[in-house]
Design an enzyme around this catalytic site. Structure first.
Site: not given
Ligand code: PDD
Length: 285
Positions: A33, A148, A180, A205
């Site tokens: 996703y 992801k 994270e 991620l």
């Molecule tokens: N989540 N780490 C994890 C485990 C995440 O699921 C996400 C993002 C991030 C931040 O990545 P980015 O800056 O590319 O959004 C780091 C999304 C927003 C979600 O699951 O809703």
């Protein structure tokens, strides 16, 4: 008016947006996703999200059913059809629905591609001013967190624990170091003004917002170090913050009930948030 979703080539009312119970996303979490923010009707840092999507599907040998150029057209069309000003576009691609439940990849099955939008005023979110509290939990995830994948049960449990504790995010800990957040990348600003965030690798991620913030900070000659850090280090830091597509840059004001500095968002966090918002608006498509 009912929200419009996208399912395998069609724009349909959300209540009619359905996939098979045999879909491998549902049965095996065999899917990828992405979440991209929308500001003033435009997609934020979308090229970065689509590049990560391509990388993630490549790592699990899943072929995208559309080109990334077409995916961006669909994202834009969905934003338009939903009259979305501020929020997010969620997209998911799975290995599709076969006729049964074989673990190995099916042959001649078209991947599923779905999208929907949600509304959120990311810029004016109250937590942007107050900061959020975080709790810590053990990192229970698999070894390929750089993909992801929609297998998010560990994050669901982590963020539920946070919700119960009245916190806005859960930080996951492995071998004494922060990996994270449940859905965000973690940062600290040390007492000698170094911005520290964990280096990319299979443990986390590669956050798109993290990547942009690191580049923007380096362009401004701010000192950035990519390495793992502990909770003790975070509690001794000047500032703590998280980044994600749905938060941008967001201050963390307490960890496990212990205040970070004076318990208020700090100047570097606020500055990086402003810089990121400027970048987001300037590069939106
Ligand atoms: N989540 N780490 C994890 C485990 C995440 O699921 C996400 C993002 C991030 C931040 O990545 P980015 O800056 O590319 O959004 C780091 C999304 C927003 C979600 O699951 O809703």
């Amino acid at each position: 008016m009912e929200q419009i979703a996208y399912v395998n080539g069609s724009f349909v009312p959300l209540s009619e947006a359905k996939v098979s119970i045999l879909d491998r996303g549902f049965l095996f979490a065999d899917g990828i996703y992405e979440v991209a923010a929308v500001l003033d009707g435009k997609l934020i840092d979308n090229a970065s999200h689509l590049a990560r999507l391509e990388r993630s599907v490549g790592e699990i040998e899943l072929a995208l059913p559309e080109t990334t150029a077409r995916i961006e057209e669909i994202q834009k069309e969905l934003v338009k059809r939903n009259n979305l000003a501020n929020g997010m576009v969620y997209l998911e691609v799975t290995r599709g629905a076969d006729t049964g439940r074989d673990f190995a990849f099916p042959k001649n099955v078209k991947p599923t591609l779905i999208m929907f939008t949600s509304t959120k005023d990311i810029i004016n979110a109250p937590s942007a001013k107050t900061g959020i509290n975080v709790i810590t939990v053990p990192d229970l995830r698999w070894a390929r967190r750089d993909i992801k994948s929609v297998a998010l049960l560990a994050q669901v449990l982590a963020k539920q624990a946070a919700a119960v504790a009245g916190a806005g995010e859960a930080w996951m800990i492995e071998d004494g170091k922060v990996t994270e957040g449940g859905s965000s990348s973690c940062f600290i600003l040390t007492q000698d003004d170094v911005i520290v965030t964990r280096q990319n690798g299979s443990e986390i991620l590669p956050g798109c917002t993290r990547k942009a913030v690191v580049a923007l900070a380096e362009e401004r000659q701010l000192r950035v170090e990519e390495r793992a850090f502990s909770i003790e280090e975070a509690l001794a830091a000047k500032e703590v913050f998280v980044t994600s597509a749905s938060l941008f840059v967001q201050a963390v004001v307490s960890i496990d009930g212990k205040k970070v500095a004076d318990g208020k968002p700090g100047p570097m966090t606020n500055r990086l948030r402003e810089i990121y918002v400027e970048f987001a608006k300037a590069t939106a498509v």
